[in-house]
Write an enzyme that holds these catalytic residues in place. Structure first.
Site, PDB file in Angstrom:
ATOM      1  N   HIS A  63       5.079   3.262  -4.694  1.00 41.00           N
ATOM      2  CA  HIS A  63       5.019   4.173  -3.667  1.00 41.00           C
ATOM      3  C   HIS A  63       5.340   3.351  -2.258  1.00 41.00           C
ATOM      4  O   HIS A  63       4.434   2.281  -2.046  1.00 41.00           O
ATOM      5  CB  HIS A  63       3.717   4.908  -3.589  1.00 41.00           C
ATOM      6  N   GLU A  66       2.590   2.224   0.395  1.00 43.61           N
ATOM      7  CA  GLU A  66       1.192   1.963   0.028  1.00 43.61           C
ATOM      8  C   GLU A  66       1.219   0.273   0.306  1.00 43.61           C
ATOM      9  O   GLU A  66       1.411  -0.559  -0.531  1.00 43.61           O
ATOM     10  CB  GLU A  66       0.943   2.342  -1.426  1.00 43.61           C
ATOM     11  N   HIS A 157      -1.882   0.458  -6.202  1.00 39.59           N
ATOM     12  CA  HIS A 157      -1.384   1.457  -5.327  1.00 39.59           C
ATOM     13  C   HIS A 157      -2.588   1.500  -4.234  1.00 39.59           C
ATOM     14  O   HIS A 157      -3.524   0.980  -4.446  1.00 39.59           O
ATOM     15  CB  HIS A 157      -1.439   3.012  -5.925  1.00 39.59           C
ATOM     16  N   GLU A 222      -5.738   1.815  -7.658  1.00 40.83           N
ATOM     17  CA  GLU A 222      -6.047   2.417  -6.410  1.00 40.83           C
ATOM     18  C   GLU A 222      -6.921   1.787  -5.601  1.00 40.83           C
ATOM     19  O   GLU A 222      -8.089   1.836  -6.091  1.00 40.83           O
ATOM     20  CB  GLU A 222      -6.456   3.896  -6.580  1.00 40.83           C
TER      21      GLU A 222
HETATM   22 ZN   LIG Z   1       0.698   5.414  -5.023  1.00 40.71          ZN
END
Ligand SMILES: [Zn+2]
EC number: 3.5.1.96
Length: 342
Positions: A63, A66, A157, A222
């Site tokens: 992404h 990020e 992420h 994350e």
């Molecule tokens: Zn992500």
């Protein structure tokens, strides 16, 4: 190719803004005999001078907005090129969605982290083409682990919303009888992660692809909240940075975790948006892992109401604006792990 194309953030910078620089594969051997192969814009393979111990994929920027993991990986590559990190393992470092980074967006046309395990096949968006290249590159990388070396993939992420648990990991569904790894809980805990979400089914994420196809230990990690480049509070990433550095530079970095200190959740409901009038019934800024009492209405759309089925059921990744048919909300409930692999 000389090291000026790689050092001081140049690999990431040129990959983003002059990707044609890396249209052809190139190789560089450092004074410490580490080899760096540039495979494509945003993709390098690092081979240690010593016998490679593990095969480690580090991916970031799947992404594009990020940014913290992108900065961490770029800094790590700089340190490898400068010789201040000497790798002991084979590393495939991937900067995922380069055009989306430049646009400061999560993606250009579609969410790349729903396009793996062949899901890229029906279409030709930039994300689909990139997902195919990443799959092929990872396949070639793990194919070199012919001696039964440990295979790892950390897909890094940051989350769109705040989380009650700032750092958490989504663990791909293990459909092949493998058990979660105690050693991996230890490593991820050392990165500052205290919350683990066990997936309940196959998906089309990058980490599931590596796990299912190559028996890698794969994780979607994350690390905090999305911020623009340069605005990350790097103090909150210090543990992750130090642990990733130890992972690549120590022969067998194996910190232990105290399982009773970790929060482990399993998926309870996967709620897909089926209708354009789909609504979430909690605050827009409710953090991930906010929990609700049994019976609380969480989401609705014409013809359906979704409620918490038990006390303590918590929300993760709510997004009412996903495309029709895609996941708008996950709910999770606490669980415990009876047995672990090493
Ligand atoms: Zn992500």
């Amino acid at each position: 190719m000389d090291s000026s194309f790689l050092a001081n953030g140049q690999f990431l910078h040129l990959s983003r803004f002059q990707p044609e620089t890396f249209a052809n594969q190139a190789s560089l051997t450092l004074p410490n005999h580490t080899t760096i192969d540039i495979l494509a814009p945003g993709i390098v393979e690092v081979t240690p001078a010593s016998q490679a111990g593990k095969f480690i994929v580090l991916s970031c920027g799947v992404h594009g907005n990020e940014t913290a993991p992108i900065e961490i990986c770029s800094d790590m590559l700089d340190a490898i090129v400068e010789g201040t990190i000497i790798v002991q393992h084979k590393i495939l470092m991937i900067f995922g969605n380069l055009p989306a980074m430049n646009a400061g967006e999560r993606f250009i046309e579609e969410n790349m982290n729903r396009l793996f395990s062949g899901a890229h096949q029906n279409g030709s968006s930039p994300e689909r083409q990139r997902a195919k290249l990443l799959e092929d590159t990872v396949a070639q990388f793990f194919a070199k682990a012919v001696g039964g070396e440990e295979r790892l993939h950390y897909d890094l992420h940051t989350a769109i919303r705040d989380s009650k648990n700032d750092k958490f990991v989504v663990m791909p569904y293990l459909g092949d009888g493998r058990l979660p790894s105690a050693k991996q809980f230890g490593f991820l805990a050392a990165c500052g992660v205290d919350t683990f979400l066990l997936s309940s089914a196959p998906t089309t994420t990058f980490s599931y692809f590596s796990s299912a196809q190559f028996k890698a230990r794969g994780f979607t990690v994350e690390l905090g909240k999305v911020r623009p480049f340069g605005e990350n509070d790097m103090r909150s990433f210090a543990a992750a940075r130090a642990s990733l550095t130890a992972l690549v530079s120590e022969t067998d970095y194996a910190p232990a975790a105290t399982m009773s200190e970790l929060l482990v959740y399993k998926v309870n409901q996967v709620i897909n948006r089926q209708h354009k009038d789909f609504a979430l019934h909690f605050s827009d800024d409710a953090p991930n892992f906010t929990d609700f009492k049994q019976g609380t209405l969480l989401a609705s759309e014409p013809g359906a109401e979704y409620v918490a089925q038990q006390d303590g059921e918590a929300i993760v990744f709510p997004n009412a604006k996903v495309a029709l048919g895609q996941r708008a909300l996950l709910t999770v409930v606490p669980t415990t792990l009876e047995t672990l692999d090493v």
